[in-house]
Design a protein around this motif. Sequence first.
Motif, PDB file in Angstrom:
ATOM      1  N   GLY A  96       0.959  -1.128   0.121  1.00  0.00           N
ATOM      2  CA  GLY A  96      -0.129   0.145  -0.022  1.00  0.00           C
ATOM      3  C   GLY A  96       1.084   0.703   0.111  1.00  0.00           C
ATOM      4  N   ALA A  97       0.116   1.821   0.330  1.00  0.00           N
ATOM      5  CA  ALA A  97       0.481   3.244   0.138  1.00  0.00           C
ATOM      6  C   ALA A  97      -0.173   4.522   1.141  1.00  0.00           C
ATOM      7  N   VAL A  98       1.275   5.926   1.995  1.00  0.00           N
ATOM      8  CA  VAL A  98       1.078   6.819   2.779  1.00  0.00           C
ATOM      9  C   VAL A  98       1.143   7.521   2.482  1.00  0.00           C
ATOM     10  N   LEU A  99       0.265   8.884   2.740  1.00  0.00           N
ATOM     11  CA  LEU A  99       0.290  10.598   2.282  1.00  0.00           C
ATOM     12  C   LEU A  99       0.117  10.573   4.032  1.00  0.00           C
ATOM     13  N   SER A 100       1.674  11.509   4.459  1.00  0.00           N
ATOM     14  CA  SER A 100       1.312  12.343   6.035  1.00  0.00           C
ATOM     15  C   SER A 100       2.034  13.279   6.178  1.00  0.00           C
ATOM     16  N   ILE A 101       0.581  13.656   5.690  1.00  0.00           N
ATOM     17  CA  ILE A 101       0.843  15.359   6.211  1.00  0.00           C
ATOM     18  C   ILE A 101       0.708  15.784   7.528  1.00  0.00           C
ATOM     19  N   ARG A 102       2.222  16.852   7.418  1.00  0.00           N
ATOM     20  CA  ARG A 102       2.846  17.349   8.487  1.00  0.00           C
ATOM     21  C   ARG A 102       2.769  18.837   7.866  1.00  0.00           C
ATOM     22  N   PHE A 103       3.407  19.832   8.868  1.00  0.00           N
ATOM     23  CA  PHE A 103       3.428  20.989   9.099  1.00  0.00           C
ATOM     24  C   PHE A 103       3.751  21.419   8.114  1.00  0.00           C
ATOM     25  N   ASN A 104       5.490  21.040   7.859  1.00  0.00           N
ATOM     26  CA  ASN A 104       6.075  21.919   7.192  1.00  0.00           C
ATOM     27  C   ASN A 104       6.414  21.378   5.889  1.00  0.00           C
ATOM     28  N   GLU A 105       6.178  20.037   5.658  1.00  0.00           N
ATOM     29  CA  GLU A 105       6.318  19.185   4.477  1.00  0.00           C
ATOM     30  C   GLU A 105       5.161  17.911   4.309  1.00  0.00           C
ATOM     31  N   ASP A 106       5.044  17.474   2.975  1.00  0.00           N
ATOM     32  CA  ASP A 106       4.241  16.285   2.738  1.00  0.00           C
ATOM     33  C   ASP A 106       5.050  15.162   2.740  1.00  0.00           C
ATOM     34  N   ILE A 107       4.504  13.868   3.058  1.00  0.00           N
ATOM     35  CA  ILE A 107       5.548  13.070   2.921  1.00  0.00           C
ATOM     36  C   ILE A 107       4.946  11.581   2.723  1.00  0.00           C
ATOM     37  N   LEU A 108       5.568  10.977   1.673  1.00  0.00           N
ATOM     38  CA  LEU A 108       4.732   9.941   0.186  1.00  0.00           C
ATOM     39  C   LEU A 108       5.330   8.311   0.847  1.00  0.00           C
ATOM     40  N   SER A 109       4.967   7.906   1.352  1.00  0.00           N
ATOM     41  CA  SER A 109       5.838   6.167   1.287  1.00  0.00           C
ATOM     42  C   SER A 109       4.990   4.879   0.396  1.00  0.00           C
ATOM     43  N   VAL A 110       6.090   4.479  -0.346  1.00  0.00           N
ATOM     44  CA  VAL A 110       5.500   2.995  -0.277  1.00  0.00           C
ATOM     45  C   VAL A 110       5.770   1.808  -0.101  1.00  0.00           C
ATOM     46  N   TRP A 111       4.782   1.263   0.576  1.00  0.00           N
ATOM     47  CA  TRP A 111       5.556  -0.188   1.243  1.00  0.00           C
ATOM     48  C   TRP A 111       5.656  -1.877   0.384  1.00  0.00           C
ATOM     49  N   ASN A 112       6.276  -1.913   0.622  1.00  0.00           N
ATOM     50  CA  ASN A 112       6.049  -3.391   0.220  1.00  0.00           C
ATOM     51  C   ASN A 112       6.458  -4.619   1.036  1.00  0.00           C
ATOM     52  N   ARG A 113       6.483  -5.611   0.655  1.00  0.00           N
ATOM     53  CA  ARG A 113       6.274  -6.937   1.781  1.00  0.00           C
ATOM     54  C   ARG A 113       7.436  -7.468   1.850  1.00  0.00           C
ATOM     55  N   ASN A 114       8.904  -7.793   1.300  1.00  0.00           N
ATOM     56  CA  ASN A 114      10.545  -8.170   1.166  1.00  0.00           C
ATOM     57  C   ASN A 114      11.314  -6.628   1.483  1.00  0.00           C
ATOM     58  N   SER A 115      11.249  -6.397   2.242  1.00  0.00           N
ATOM     59  CA  SER A 115      12.675  -5.888   2.006  1.00  0.00           C
ATOM     60  C   SER A 115      14.485  -6.762   1.561  1.00  0.00           C
ATOM     61  N   SER A 116      14.785  -7.829   1.940  1.00  0.00           N
ATOM     62  CA  SER A 116      15.505  -8.444   1.385  1.00  0.00           C
ATOM     63  C   SER A 116      15.655  -8.528   0.095  1.00  0.00           C
ATOM     64  N   ASP A 117      14.331  -8.676  -0.345  1.00  0.00           N
ATOM     65  CA  ASP A 117      14.678  -9.146  -2.504  1.00  0.00           C
ATOM     66  C   ASP A 117      15.537  -7.210  -2.668  1.00  0.00           C
ATOM     67  N   HIS A 118      16.577  -7.226  -3.325  1.00  0.00           N
ATOM     68  CA  HIS A 118      16.904  -6.482  -3.636  1.00  0.00           C
ATOM     69  C   HIS A 118      16.168  -6.238  -5.168  1.00  0.00           C
ATOM     70  N   GLN A 119      16.185  -6.761  -5.688  1.00  0.00           N
ATOM     71  CA  GLN A 119      15.767  -6.753  -6.905  1.00  0.00           C
ATOM     72  C   GLN A 119      14.392  -5.831  -7.321  1.00  0.00           C
ATOM     73  N   ALA A 120      13.408  -6.655  -6.220  1.00  0.00           N
ATOM     74  CA  ALA A 120      12.260  -6.502  -6.084  1.00  0.00           C
ATOM     75  C   ALA A 120      11.817  -4.798  -6.120  1.00  0.00           C
ATOM     76  N   VAL A 121      12.500  -4.290  -4.495  1.00  0.00           N
ATOM     77  CA  VAL A 121      12.795  -3.168  -4.102  1.00  0.00           C
ATOM     78  C   VAL A 121      13.333  -1.845  -5.159  1.00  0.00           C
ATOM     79  N   MET A 122      14.237  -3.006  -5.401  1.00  0.00           N
ATOM     80  CA  MET A 122      15.142  -1.299  -6.729  1.00  0.00           C
ATOM     81  C   MET A 122      14.151  -0.960  -8.214  1.00  0.00           C
ATOM     82  N   ALA A 123      14.021  -2.256  -8.475  1.00  0.00           N
ATOM     83  CA  ALA A 123      12.267  -2.037  -9.162  1.00  0.00           C
ATOM     84  C   ALA A 123      11.343  -1.259  -9.148  1.00  0.00           C
ATOM     85  N   LEU A 124      10.905  -1.034  -7.957  1.00  0.00           N
ATOM     86  CA  LEU A 124       9.739  -0.478  -7.340  1.00  0.00           C
ATOM     87  C   LEU A 124      10.482   0.930  -7.031  1.00  0.00           C
TER      88      LEU A 124
END
Length: 217
Positions: A151-179
């Motif tokens: 999934g994805a998250v938009l964190s609305i904060r006072f001075n900036e907003d932060i966007l993040s995309v979550w994935n299942r496997n942090s150890s799969d380097h190929q999938a992480v970099m392709a994302l």
Amino acid sequence: MEIIEKKEADNNTNNTQTGVDSLDNKEFEERRLKSPLHSLKHKFVFWYTRRTPGVRTQSSYEDNIKKIVDFSTVEGFWVCYCHLARPSSLPSPTDLHLFKEGIRPLWEDSANCNGGKWIIRFKKAVSGRFWEDLVLALVGDQLDYGDNICGAVLSIRFNEDILSVWNRNSSDHQAVMALRDSIKRHLKLPHSYVMEYKPHDASLRDNSSYRNTWLRG
């Protein structure tokens, strides 16, 4: 400010705690029955987290996450999305979450616990456009290694907003970099923007996470 905007000023707001317009379900069903539906590959859920700055609460982070609506078709998505308040109109701090059904927007969820997230920080004036582009790419299954995305998250904060995309496997380097490359491509991200990847277990260890950003307000 409600997470879902009101269509009529005198509408009866029976669900103000979750920000849900009482007309939405009826309108959704009427539109759904009028035309054939186009199924999405995944069913999704919109969530939000919000608190009042300066007000201490004894409730847990999980208790503060509220479900807005779910959808599984193109038509259902647009009915939901058109009723959502734009990020620029939401107070700080607020988190908007879009996750596949069955995955809670929590590190501890079984789908997330071995994963991580790509993080991008935006000026508030442009974050809404990038969030919308990301939502469309996620719902349309346009990002590479889509089955590895939670999934994805938009964190609305006072001075900036932060966007993040979550994935299942942090150890799969190929999938992480392709994302990463897929996010850059679909958002047409300028070279000046820096993307940071962080495994969820690292966030738990060093306390520099969105959850702690939330708690600090």
